[in-house]
Structures are given as structure tokens and as C-alpha cells.
Scaffold this active site. Structure first.
Site, PDB file in Angstrom:
ATOM      1  N   SER A  77      15.056  37.765  28.083  1.00 23.39           N
ATOM      2  CA  SER A  77      16.312  37.134  28.535  1.00 23.39           C
ATOM      3  C   SER A  77      16.521  37.324  30.032  1.00 23.39           C
ATOM      4  CB  SER A  77      17.501  37.672  27.737  1.00 23.39           C
ATOM      5  OG  SER A  77      17.630  39.064  27.953  1.00 23.39           O
ATOM      6  N   GLU A  98       7.419  14.316  24.264  1.00 24.05           N
ATOM      7  CA  GLU A  98       7.048  15.690  23.879  1.00 24.05           C
ATOM      8  C   GLU A  98       7.771  16.709  24.757  1.00 24.05           C
ATOM      9  OE1 GLU A  98       2.763  15.974  23.840  1.00 24.05           O
ATOM     10  OE2 GLU A  98       2.654  14.901  21.936  1.00 24.05           O
ATOM     11  N   HIS A 102      11.544  20.360  24.318  1.00 27.15           N
ATOM     12  CA  HIS A 102      11.820  21.726  24.780  1.00 27.15           C
ATOM     13  C   HIS A 102      13.270  21.785  25.226  1.00 27.15           C
ATOM     14  CE1 HIS A 102       7.686  23.184  24.457  1.00 27.15           C
ATOM     15  NE2 HIS A 102       7.409  21.903  24.583  1.00 27.15           N
ATOM     16  N   SER A 112      15.482   5.536  34.002  1.00 28.34           N
ATOM     17  CA  SER A 112      16.060   4.728  32.942  1.00 28.34           C
ATOM     18  C   SER A 112      15.370   3.374  32.857  1.00 28.34           C
ATOM     19  CB  SER A 112      17.553   4.522  33.209  1.00 28.34           C
ATOM     20  OG  SER A 112      18.041   3.497  32.376  1.00 28.34           O
ATOM     21  N   GLN A 113      14.860   3.067  31.685  1.00 32.89           N
ATOM     22  CA  GLN A 113      14.245   1.745  31.491  1.00 32.89           C
ATOM     23  C   GLN A 113      15.308   0.677  31.262  1.00 32.89           C
ATOM     24  OE1 GLN A 113      11.354   2.394  28.298  1.00 32.89           O
ATOM     25  NE2 GLN A 113       9.726   2.455  29.824  1.00 32.89           N
ATOM     26  N   ARG A 114      16.575   1.083  31.131  1.00 30.97           N
ATOM     27  CA  ARG A 114      17.653   0.095  31.025  1.00 30.97           C
ATOM     28  C   ARG A 114      18.029  -0.416  32.414  1.00 30.97           C
ATOM     29  NH1 ARG A 114      22.600   2.392  28.190  1.00 30.97           N
ATOM     30  NH2 ARG A 114      23.005   0.234  27.591  1.00 30.97           N
ATOM     31  N   ARG A 206       2.160  24.253  25.201  1.00 28.88           N
ATOM     32  CA  ARG A 206       1.552  23.005  25.656  1.00 28.88           C
ATOM     33  C   ARG A 206       0.266  23.226  26.449  1.00 28.88           C
ATOM     34  NH1 ARG A 206       3.993  19.374  22.347  1.00 28.88           N
ATOM     35  NH2 ARG A 206       6.244  19.650  22.369  1.00 28.88           N
TER      36      ARG A 206
END
Ligand SMILES: Cc1cc2nc3c(=O)[nH]c(=O)nc-3n(C[C@H](O)[C@H](O)[C@H](O)COP(=O)(O)OP(=O)(O)OC[C@H]3O[C@@H](n4cnc5c(N)ncnc54)[C@H](O)[C@@H]3O)c2cc1C
Length: 256
Positions: A77, A98, A102, A112-114, A206
Site C-alpha cells: 500500500s 485489455e 486494470h 473518442s471515436q465519437r 501483462r
């Protein structure tokens, strides 16, 4: 069409210690403290740990020993006090799916693809496909078809929404629907904030041989950056080579 094969990791932010306030705290409590690292994150981790037992004072352990002890005692911690910011680019949307799994100790801001036009997007090609000419041609054809379909859909939908007065909203309505056709290979850019404990967990999961090849490359890049940036916090990791020539990460202190 632009093809990307290597992820890019930019370390864009690190911590700065307010030495004056550290001194003010020490003097308020009649304490003294010296340490031997100039790395802000490492100083802060040590300070955080020493607050627990008020174990400040001269002639104590070096910072490397102090942090090494925290790690071997699994006092993870305390590592959460060390935080960095990265921009990760040249990676696919499969990678980002992926990455964002996490959760603890991470923050994300992703392209943003918008809002952003993807008509000229780059695509990330896995090495195993790039190395095989027949597979490469199949991949290329699929990606080019998807990109052409995207451009066409944006045109059709822009026409459909032409009466929407707000230009930004009009584009967003077209792009958010047209993006449904874009493949996982589409390049994304993601701004990431993570603490040392979270980064260690990510590097272990990973950077393992079971992880996908692309995210493994990123884990290894982040590890190498962090071993230069904060060697005392990431000293226990070693990179090993698998029979297939790719690299994996190992440590004796997993999930601290
Ligand atoms: C090789 C590999 C294959 C994978 N395959 C799949 C797959 O097929 N499908 C799939 O869905 N996912 C898959 N994953 C993703 C995996 O399930 C995790 O979602 C991901 O690795 C993040 O791990 P984490 O939850 O430990 O990390 P974080 O979310 O960063 O959490 C870190 C740690 O904090 C604690 N923690 C976090 N949140 C909670 C909570 N809500 N409650 C209690 N404790 C918590 C846990 O101890 C956790 O390990 C795969 C991952 C790897 C490495």
C-alpha cells in the site's frame, strides 16, 4: 493506409516533492530525515512508509534498502503514493480493452471515436500476421474494406443528419454509428495515470507469457521506463527470453 507495428509509451508526468513542507513537518515533530534518492516518487514512498512508525532519523537505511524491504515484506500500500502519467499510442483497440480492465490505482482518458474522425486512422498489425505474407494480405484487405466502409457510412449518415443545426452533434451522430464497423486493429491513444503498486501488478500480469503479444510489448516498455525512472521500486524485475524469441517479465515478489 497507415500501419503501426510498435507501441509508443511516453512518460509525461512524474511527482515533485515539496521539500519545504517535508522540512516543516519534520521540524514540527522534532524529527530529522535524510535520504539518498533524487527521484520524487521514491522519496515520497519512503516518507509515506516512515510516517507509519515515525521512523525518521539519520543513518538509517538507503532508499533502495528501505523500498526493497517494503517490497519483500509485501507492504504494497505504501507504493500507492508513487504516481506517474503516460500517453500510450500506436496501440490497438484490442489492447485498450485489455488495459482498462486494470481498475485499482489507474485513471484513463482515451481518444473518442465519437468525436474524432477515423477516416485516416492507422491500424495496428500483429507481428505474427505481418511476418506471413499471405496472412498480411488477408489482414490488409479486411482493414482496407472496413476503413472504406467507415468513410462511406460517415458520408451517408452526415447526409441523414444534415438538418441537425449543431455541427459537432451532427458529426458525433454520424461517427458514433459509423465506428461500429471499425476493427479491433484501429489505433487508439490513451492517457494513463497509475501508481507504482498498480503498475507492478500490470507488469506482472501483462508481461507474462500468457498475455497477448501487444500488451506484453507495452508491459515490457513500461517496465524498462520505470526501471530507469524509479529503479528502487522496480529493481526486482528481470526480463527473460522465451524460446520463440519474445520477452517475459519475472519477479520473486508478485502482487505486493
Ligand atoms: C493472460 C490473461 C488472460 C485474460 N483473459 C481474460 C478473459 O478471457 N476474459 C476476461 O474477462 N478477462 C480476462 N483477463 C483479464 C483479467 O480477468 C483481469 O480483469 C485483468 O487482468 C485485471 O486484473 P485485476 O482485476 O487483478 O486488476 P485490477 O483491476 O487492477 O485490480 C488489482 C487488484 O485489486 C483487487 N481488486 C480490484 N478490484 C476489486 C474488487 N472489485 N473487489 C475485490 N478486489 C478487487 C484485486 O486483488 C486485484 O487483483 C485476462 C488477463 C490476463 C493477464
Amino acid at each position: 493506409m497507415r500501419i503501426v507495428r510498435e507501441p509508443r509509451v511516453y512518460l509525461v508526468g512524474r511527482q515533485h516533492v515539496d521539500e519545504e513542507d517535508i522540512q516543516r513537518f519534520l521540524s514540527d515533530y522534532g524529527l530529522t530525515w535524510e535520504t539518498d534518492t533524487e527521484v520524487g516518487a521514491e522519496r515520497l514512498v519512503e516518507a509515506g512508509g516512515r510516517v507509519c512508525y515515525l521512523s525518521f532519523g539519520k543513518g538509517r537505511r538507503s532508499n533502495a534498502e528501505y523500498i526493497g524491504n517494503l517490497i519483500s515484506q509485501r507492504h504494497g500500500s505504501v507504493l500507492e503514493h508513487a504516481v506517474w502519467n503516460f500517453i500510450i499510442a500506436g496501440v490497438s483497440r484490442s489492447f485498450s480493452h485489455e488495459l482498462v480492465r486494470h481498475r485499482a490505482g489507474w485513471g484513463y482518458s482515451q481518444l473518442s471515436q465519437r468525436y474524432v474522425d477515423e477516416s485516416d486512422a492507422a491500424f495496428v498489425e500483429p507481428d505474427v500476421i505481418a511476418e506471413d505474407e499471405r496472412a498480411h494480405q488477408v489482414w490488409l484487405r479486411a482493414v482496407e474494406t472496413a476503413q472504406r466502409a467507415y468513410v462511406e457510412l460517415v458520408e451517408i449518415l452526415s447526409e441523414k443528419f444534415k438538418d441537425v443545426p449543431d455541427r459537432t452533434l451532427r458529426r458525433k451522430l454520424a461517427r458514433q454509428a459509423a465506428r461500429s464497423i471499425l476493427p479491433n486493429a484501429t489505433e487508439t491513444i490513451i492517457f494513463v495515470t497509475a501508481n507504482a503498486r498498480a503498475l507492478r501488478h500490470f507488469i506482472e500480469l501483462r508481461g507474462s507469457e500468457w498475455a497477448d503479444a501487444e500488451i506484453r510489448k507495452v508491459a515490457l516498455k513500461i517496465l524498462r521506463i520505470m526501471q530507469r525512472e524509479a529503479p528502487h521500486i522496480f529493481a526486482d524485475y528481470r526480463v527473460e527470453r522465451l524460446p520463440d524469441g519474445t520477452e517475459v517479465v519475472k519477479t520473486d515478489y508478485e502482487k505486493v
